[in-house]
Design a protein around this motif. Structure first.
Motif, mmCIF file in Angstrom:
data_model
loop_
_atom_site.group_PDB
_atom_site.id
_atom_site.type_symbol
_atom_site.label_atom_id
_atom_site.label_comp_id
_atom_site.label_asym_id
_atom_site.label_seq_id
_atom_site.Cartn_x
_atom_site.Cartn_y
_atom_site.Cartn_z
ATOM 1 N N SER A 195 0.828 -1.210 0.000
ATOM 2 C CA SER A 195 0.000 0.000 0.000
ATOM 3 C C SER A 195 0.861 1.257 0.000
ATOM 4 O O SER A 195 0.561 2.233 -0.695
ATOM 5 C CB SER A 195 -0.924 0.026 1.218
ATOM 6 O OG SER A 195 -1.855 -1.018 1.144
ATOM 7 N N ASP A 213 2.409 1.619 -3.484
ATOM 8 C CA ASP A 213 1.370 2.056 -4.421
ATOM 9 C C ASP A 213 1.017 3.531 -4.215
ATOM 10 O O ASP A 213 0.818 4.270 -5.176
ATOM 11 C CB ASP A 213 0.122 1.184 -4.272
ATOM 12 C CG ASP A 213 0.315 -0.228 -4.790
ATOM 13 O OD1 ASP A 213 1.297 -0.466 -5.542
ATOM 14 O OD2 ASP A 213 -0.500 -1.114 -4.435
ATOM 15 N N ALA A 214 0.961 3.964 -2.951
ATOM 16 C CA ALA A 214 0.626 5.362 -2.658
ATOM 17 C C ALA A 214 1.710 6.297 -3.188
ATOM 18 O O ALA A 214 1.405 7.334 -3.784
ATOM 19 C CB ALA A 214 0.437 5.559 -1.149
ATOM 20 N N LEU A 257 3.823 5.717 -5.655
ATOM 21 C CA LEU A 257 3.792 5.702 -7.119
ATOM 22 C C LEU A 257 2.582 6.469 -7.647
ATOM 23 O O LEU A 257 2.669 7.152 -8.667
ATOM 24 C CB LEU A 257 3.836 4.268 -7.656
ATOM 25 C CG LEU A 257 5.138 3.509 -7.351
ATOM 26 C CD1 LEU A 257 5.041 2.065 -7.819
ATOM 27 C CD2 LEU A 257 6.337 4.210 -7.941
ATOM 28 N N SER A 258 1.455 6.384 -6.957
ATOM 29 C CA SER A 258 0.271 7.152 -7.362
ATOM 30 C C SER A 258 0.517 8.652 -7.203
ATOM 31 O O SER A 258 0.155 9.439 -8.082
ATOM 32 C CB SER A 258 -0.944 6.754 -6.518
ATOM 33 O OG SER A 258 -1.343 5.447 -6.823
ATOM 34 N N ARG A 274 3.407 10.134 -7.315
ATOM 35 C CA ARG A 274 4.330 10.493 -8.397
ATOM 36 C C ARG A 274 3.575 10.726 -9.683
ATOM 37 O O ARG A 274 3.791 11.721 -10.385
ATOM 38 C CB ARG A 274 5.362 9.376 -8.591
ATOM 39 C CG ARG A 274 6.231 9.585 -9.822
ATOM 40 C CD ARG A 274 6.887 8.340 -10.307
ATOM 41 N NE ARG A 274 5.903 7.378 -10.765
ATOM 42 C CZ ARG A 274 6.174 6.104 -11.045
ATOM 43 N NH1 ARG A 274 7.389 5.634 -10.882
ATOM 44 N NH2 ARG A 274 5.235 5.299 -11.470
ATOM 45 N N ASP A 275 2.663 9.821 -10.019
ATOM 46 C CA ASP A 275 1.911 9.937 -11.274
ATOM 47 C C ASP A 275 0.990 11.148 -11.282
ATOM 48 O O ASP A 275 0.811 11.785 -12.316
ATOM 49 C CB ASP A 275 1.123 8.643 -11.531
ATOM 50 C CG ASP A 275 2.033 7.444 -11.760
ATOM 51 O OD1 ASP A 275 3.245 7.660 -12.070
ATOM 52 O OD2 ASP A 275 1.581 6.304 -11.592
ATOM 53 N N GLU A 276 0.428 11.500 -10.123
ATOM 54 C CA GLU A 276 -0.441 12.681 -10.027
ATOM 55 C C GLU A 276 0.360 13.967 -10.205
ATOM 56 O O GLU A 276 -0.138 14.936 -10.749
ATOM 57 C CB GLU A 276 -1.144 12.708 -8.681
ATOM 58 C CG GLU A 276 -2.203 11.650 -8.509
ATOM 59 C CD GLU A 276 -2.736 11.585 -7.100
ATOM 60 O OE1 GLU A 276 -2.454 12.490 -6.285
ATOM 61 O OE2 GLU A 276 -3.440 10.598 -6.784
#
Length: 144
Positions: free
Chosen positions: A131, A134-135, A137-138, A140-142
């Motif tokens: 988790s 994933d948080a 990486l999310s 980063r993508d945002e």
């Protein structure tokens, strides 16, 4: 997380974001001017300060530290009062709300760093670790 990745052997490496070193100064107009004047740094033995000092020395610069402090936020607090210039990661300048007019780039390859997340290859991650990854990486993508 690391900012200087020399080898990926045995690691899954995930680039998170660029995090170059910047100069924070309330008075200097150029990075050269800032590095010649009084400086505020991190305490001796802190890896980031060791990294900065080694590269400044290679560039023929002997910083004149007025004071060395234990945290990046303490370094910024003193630099923001005009006590001297400081070298901080870009992410730190953003997190602390440094005014962009007080941030100067360092045009040297050693200052161009990235934030990396490293995970040992083949390691089984528990749910909390998955988790967290994933948080990040999310996030980063945002931000991209």
């Amino acid at each position: 997380m690391v900012s200087v990745l020399e080898s990926r052997t045995g690691l899954e490496a995930h680039l998170l974001w660029e995090d170059p070193l910047m100069i924070v100064s309330t008075s200097a107009k150029t990075s050269v001017e800032a590095l010649k004047g009084p400086m505020i740094g991190l305490s001796a033995g802190i890896p980031l300060q060791t990294y900065i000092d080694a590269h400044l020395e290679r560039d023929g610069i002997t910083p004149n530290y007025r004071v060395c402090l234990p945290t990046l936020s303490a370094v910024y607090a003193v630099a923001s009062t005009g006590g001297g210039s400081a070298i901080l990661p870009l992410g730190t300048t953003r997190r602390l709300g440094v005014r962009t007019k007080n941030v100067l780039p360092i045009e040297k390859p050693w200052a161009q760093r990235d934030a990396w997340m490293l995970v040992k290859e083949g390691r089984t991650l528990d749910d909390v670790e998955k988790s967290f990854i994933d948080a990040l990486l999310s996030f980063r993508d945002e931000e991209s």
